[in-house]
Design a protein around this motif. Structure first.
Motif, PDB file in Angstrom:
ATOM      1  N   ILE A  86       5.184   5.421   1.986  1.00  0.00           N
ATOM      2  CA  ILE A  86       4.696   6.757   1.656  1.00  0.00           C
ATOM      3  C   ILE A  86       5.464   7.268   0.440  1.00  0.00           C
ATOM      4  CG2 ILE A  86       4.531   9.137   2.472  1.00  0.00           C
ATOM      5  CD1 ILE A  86       4.247   8.001   5.303  1.00  0.00           C
ATOM      6  N   ASP A  87       4.711   7.809  -0.531  1.00  0.00           N
ATOM      7  CA  ASP A  87       5.284   8.425  -1.722  1.00  0.00           C
ATOM      8  C   ASP A  87       4.634   9.795  -1.859  1.00  0.00           C
ATOM      9  OD1 ASP A  87       6.202   9.256  -4.172  1.00  0.00           O
ATOM     10  OD2 ASP A  87       5.485   7.499  -5.278  1.00  0.00           O
ATOM     11  N   GLU A  88       5.357  10.821  -1.458  1.00  0.00           N
ATOM     12  CA  GLU A  88       4.796  12.173  -1.442  1.00  0.00           C
ATOM     13  C   GLU A  88       4.492  12.712  -2.831  1.00  0.00           C
ATOM     14  OE1 GLU A  88       7.687  14.281   0.855  1.00  0.00           O
ATOM     15  OE2 GLU A  88       7.080  13.309   2.718  1.00  0.00           O
ATOM     16  N   THR A  89       5.004  12.069  -3.866  1.00  0.00           N
ATOM     17  CA  THR A  89       4.723  12.529  -5.229  1.00  0.00           C
ATOM     18  C   THR A  89       3.318  12.150  -5.685  1.00  0.00           C
ATOM     19  OG1 THR A  89       5.638  10.544  -6.262  1.00  0.00           O
ATOM     20  CG2 THR A  89       7.171  12.374  -5.845  1.00  0.00           C
ATOM     21  N   LEU A  90       2.600  11.321  -4.922  1.00  0.00           N
ATOM     22  CA  LEU A  90       1.244  10.915  -5.298  1.00  0.00           C
ATOM     23  C   LEU A  90       0.231  12.048  -5.146  1.00  0.00           C
ATOM     24  CD1 LEU A  90       0.844   7.341  -3.787  1.00  0.00           C
ATOM     25  CD2 LEU A  90       1.311   7.974  -6.140  1.00  0.00           C
ATOM     26  N   LEU A  91       0.526  13.051  -4.352  1.00  0.00           N
ATOM     27  CA  LEU A  91      -0.367  14.165  -4.025  1.00  0.00           C
ATOM     28  C   LEU A  91      -1.467  13.715  -3.071  1.00  0.00           C
ATOM     29  CD1 LEU A  91      -0.763  15.917  -7.499  1.00  0.00           C
ATOM     30  CD2 LEU A  91       0.899  16.426  -5.712  1.00  0.00           C
ATOM     31  N   SER A  92      -2.261  12.728  -3.454  1.00  0.00           N
ATOM     32  CA  SER A  92      -3.296  12.180  -2.569  1.00  0.00           C
ATOM     33  C   SER A  92      -3.668  10.796  -3.058  1.00  0.00           C
ATOM     34  CB  SER A  92      -4.526  13.095  -2.550  1.00  0.00           C
ATOM     35  OG  SER A  92      -5.183  13.049  -3.798  1.00  0.00           O
ATOM     36  N   GLY A  93      -4.397  10.063  -2.209  1.00  0.00           N
ATOM     37  CA  GLY A  93      -4.859   8.741  -2.594  1.00  0.00           C
ATOM     38  C   GLY A  93      -3.866   7.639  -2.282  1.00  0.00           C
ATOM     39  N   VAL A 146       0.865  -1.178   0.000  1.00  0.00           N
ATOM     40  CA  VAL A 146       0.000   0.000   0.000  1.00  0.00           C
ATOM     41  C   VAL A 146       0.902   1.228   0.000  1.00  0.00           C
ATOM     42  CG1 VAL A 146      -1.773   1.294   1.244  1.00  0.00           C
ATOM     43  CG2 VAL A 146      -1.806  -1.200   1.277  1.00  0.00           C
ATOM     44  N   THR A 147       0.821   2.011  -1.070  1.00  0.00           N
ATOM     45  CA  THR A 147       1.602   3.235  -1.189  1.00  0.00           C
ATOM     46  C   THR A 147       0.638   4.404  -1.116  1.00  0.00           C
ATOM     47  OG1 THR A 147       3.124   2.063  -2.655  1.00  0.00           O
ATOM     48  CG2 THR A 147       3.296   4.460  -2.591  1.00  0.00           C
ATOM     49  N   SER A 148       0.900   5.313  -0.188  1.00  0.00           N
ATOM     50  CA  SER A 148       0.001   6.454  -0.007  1.00  0.00           C
ATOM     51  C   SER A 148       0.796   7.757   0.004  1.00  0.00           C
ATOM     52  CB  SER A 148      -0.783   6.311   1.294  1.00  0.00           C
ATOM     53  OG  SER A 148       0.100   6.269   2.394  1.00  0.00           O
ATOM     54  N   ALA A 149       0.072   8.863  -0.173  1.00  0.00           N
ATOM     55  CA  ALA A 149       0.705  10.183  -0.170  1.00  0.00           C
ATOM     56  C   ALA A 149       1.059  10.611   1.248  1.00  0.00           C
ATOM     57  CB  ALA A 149      -0.213  11.208  -0.818  1.00  0.00           C
ATOM     58  N   ASP A 181      -5.189   1.598  -8.460  1.00  0.00           N
ATOM     59  CA  ASP A 181      -4.575   2.921  -8.430  1.00  0.00           C
ATOM     60  C   ASP A 181      -5.659   3.958  -8.167  1.00  0.00           C
ATOM     61  OD1 ASP A 181      -3.219   5.281  -8.758  1.00  0.00           O
ATOM     62  OD2 ASP A 181      -2.307   4.745 -10.675  1.00  0.00           O
ATOM     63  N   ASN A 182      -5.743   4.373  -6.924  1.00  0.00           N
ATOM     64  CA  ASN A 182      -6.721   5.375  -6.534  1.00  0.00           C
ATOM     65  C   ASN A 182      -6.005   6.670  -6.123  1.00  0.00           C
ATOM     66  OD1 ASN A 182      -9.285   6.344  -6.116  1.00  0.00           O
ATOM     67  ND2 ASN A 182      -9.456   5.546  -4.030  1.00  0.00           N
ATOM     68  N   SER A 183      -4.873   6.928  -6.785  1.00  0.00           N
ATOM     69  CA  SER A 183      -4.107   8.135  -6.485  1.00  0.00           C
ATOM     70  C   SER A 183      -4.572   9.272  -7.389  1.00  0.00           C
ATOM     71  CB  SER A 183      -2.612   7.882  -6.710  1.00  0.00           C
ATOM     72  OG  SER A 183      -2.350   7.661  -8.078  1.00  0.00           O
ATOM     73  N   ALA A 184      -4.263  10.493  -6.982  1.00  0.00           N
ATOM     74  CA  ALA A 184      -4.627  11.655  -7.796  1.00  0.00           C
ATOM     75  C   ALA A 184      -3.937  11.570  -9.157  1.00  0.00           C
ATOM     76  CB  ALA A 184      -4.244  12.950  -7.073  1.00  0.00           C
ATOM     77  N   ARG A 185      -2.684  11.159  -9.174  1.00  0.00           N
ATOM     78  CA  ARG A 185      -1.944  11.033 -10.428  1.00  0.00           C
ATOM     79  C   ARG A 185      -2.599  10.000 -11.340  1.00  0.00           C
ATOM     80  NH1 ARG A 185       3.493   8.515  -9.741  1.00  0.00           N
ATOM     81  NH2 ARG A 185       3.836  10.225  -8.328  1.00  0.00           N
ATOM     82  N   GLY A 186      -3.001   8.867 -10.779  1.00  0.00           N
ATOM     83  CA  GLY A 186      -3.664   7.821 -11.558  1.00  0.00           C
ATOM     84  C   GLY A 186      -4.987   8.290 -12.129  1.00  0.00           C
ATOM     85  N   ARG A 187      -5.742   9.015 -11.328  1.00  0.00           N
ATOM     86  CA  ARG A 187      -7.029   9.534 -11.800  1.00  0.00           C
ATOM     87  C   ARG A 187      -6.824  10.548 -12.927  1.00  0.00           C
ATOM     88  NH1 ARG A 187     -10.268  10.673  -6.158  1.00  0.00           N
ATOM     89  NH2 ARG A 187     -10.442   8.491  -5.514  1.00  0.00           N
ATOM     90  N   LEU A 188      -5.825  11.424 -12.763  1.00  0.00           N
ATOM     91  CA  LEU A 188      -5.537  12.406 -13.812  1.00  0.00           C
ATOM     92  C   LEU A 188      -5.085  11.723 -15.102  1.00  0.00           C
ATOM     93  CD1 LEU A 188      -3.777  15.219 -11.736  1.00  0.00           C
ATOM     94  CD2 LEU A 188      -6.030  15.332 -12.838  1.00  0.00           C
ATOM     95  N   ASP A 189      -4.275  10.685 -14.981  1.00  0.00           N
ATOM     96  CA  ASP A 189      -3.828   9.941 -16.165  1.00  0.00           C
ATOM     97  C   ASP A 189      -5.012   9.289 -16.878  1.00  0.00           C
ATOM     98  OD1 ASP A 189      -1.195  10.642 -15.690  1.00  0.00           O
ATOM     99  OD2 ASP A 189      -0.644   8.712 -14.782  1.00  0.00           O
ATOM    100  N   ARG A 190      -5.934   8.695 -16.115  1.00  0.00           N
ATOM    101  CA  ARG A 190      -7.110   8.074 -16.730  1.00  0.00           C
ATOM    102  C   ARG A 190      -8.011   9.113 -17.382  1.00  0.00           C
ATOM    103  NH1 ARG A 190      -6.501   5.011 -12.113  1.00  0.00           N
ATOM    104  NH2 ARG A 190      -8.117   6.130 -10.955  1.00  0.00           N
TER     105      ARG A 190
END
Length: 177
Positions: free
Chosen positions: A143-150, A111-114, A161-170
């Protein structure tokens, strides 16, 4: 994974099947873990790479492992030594524990989170994954601070992938198609 994985797999399967049959999974896990540590020792590695005979290598391993191994474990070491496979012990151990996790219906989940997740969030993730995967779940959090959130959840081949970056990519992919 090492090049010895293919060699290790049948030995791990044989040890696992024997351990299940005898009801000694934990004992065999301990023996193989100890043997893998011994096989990774620098002095032992140089000995394994030398022209020492198989019987002498087995004898050395059995003396070093001493009380850690029962008679069946000692026979296992002898068979591996006779076939020149003692170098594969770390891989045998790894494969054995993979079979054990499968048998006990357990899975490791990354589990990787922001930000750091609360205990309640982790419990919620764990319970939902246990229902979905029908397995006991062991969470490994980072923790991966580059995820922004999620969060990004990886369980074997499953990736959520429920991260902000993943959502923006989709969203970007959807707008471009």
């Amino acid at each position: 994974m090492s090049d010895l994985t293919t060699i290790a797999r049948p030995y791990a399967k044989a040890a696992f099947d024997f351990a299940v049959e005898k009801g000694e999974l934990d004992q065999w896990g301990q023996m193989l873990t100890f043997a893998a540590e011994v096989a990774q020792n620098d002095d032992i590695v140089s000995l394994l790479n030398s022209s020492t005979t198989a019987s002498k290598l087995a004898e050395i391993f059995i003396v070093i492992c001493g009380e850690q191994f029962d008679a069946h474990g000692q026979n296992f070491i002898k068979v591996m030594a006779e076939n020149g496979r003692l170098k594969a012990l770390p891989d045998v151990c790894h494969e054995f524990f993979a079979l054990k996790k499968e048998h006990e219906k357990e899975i490791d989940v990354e589990v990787t989170s922001a930000v750091e997740l609360s205990k309640e969030q982790l419990a919620d993730i764990s319970s939902k994954l246990e229902q979905r995967l029908e397995r006991k779940v062991q969470l490994n959090c980072s923790i991966d601070e580059t995820l922004l959130s999620g969060v990004i959840i990886r369980a074997g081949d499953l990736v959520i992938d429920n991260s902000a970056r993943g959502r923006l990519d989709r969203l970007s992919d959807a707008l471009q198609s």
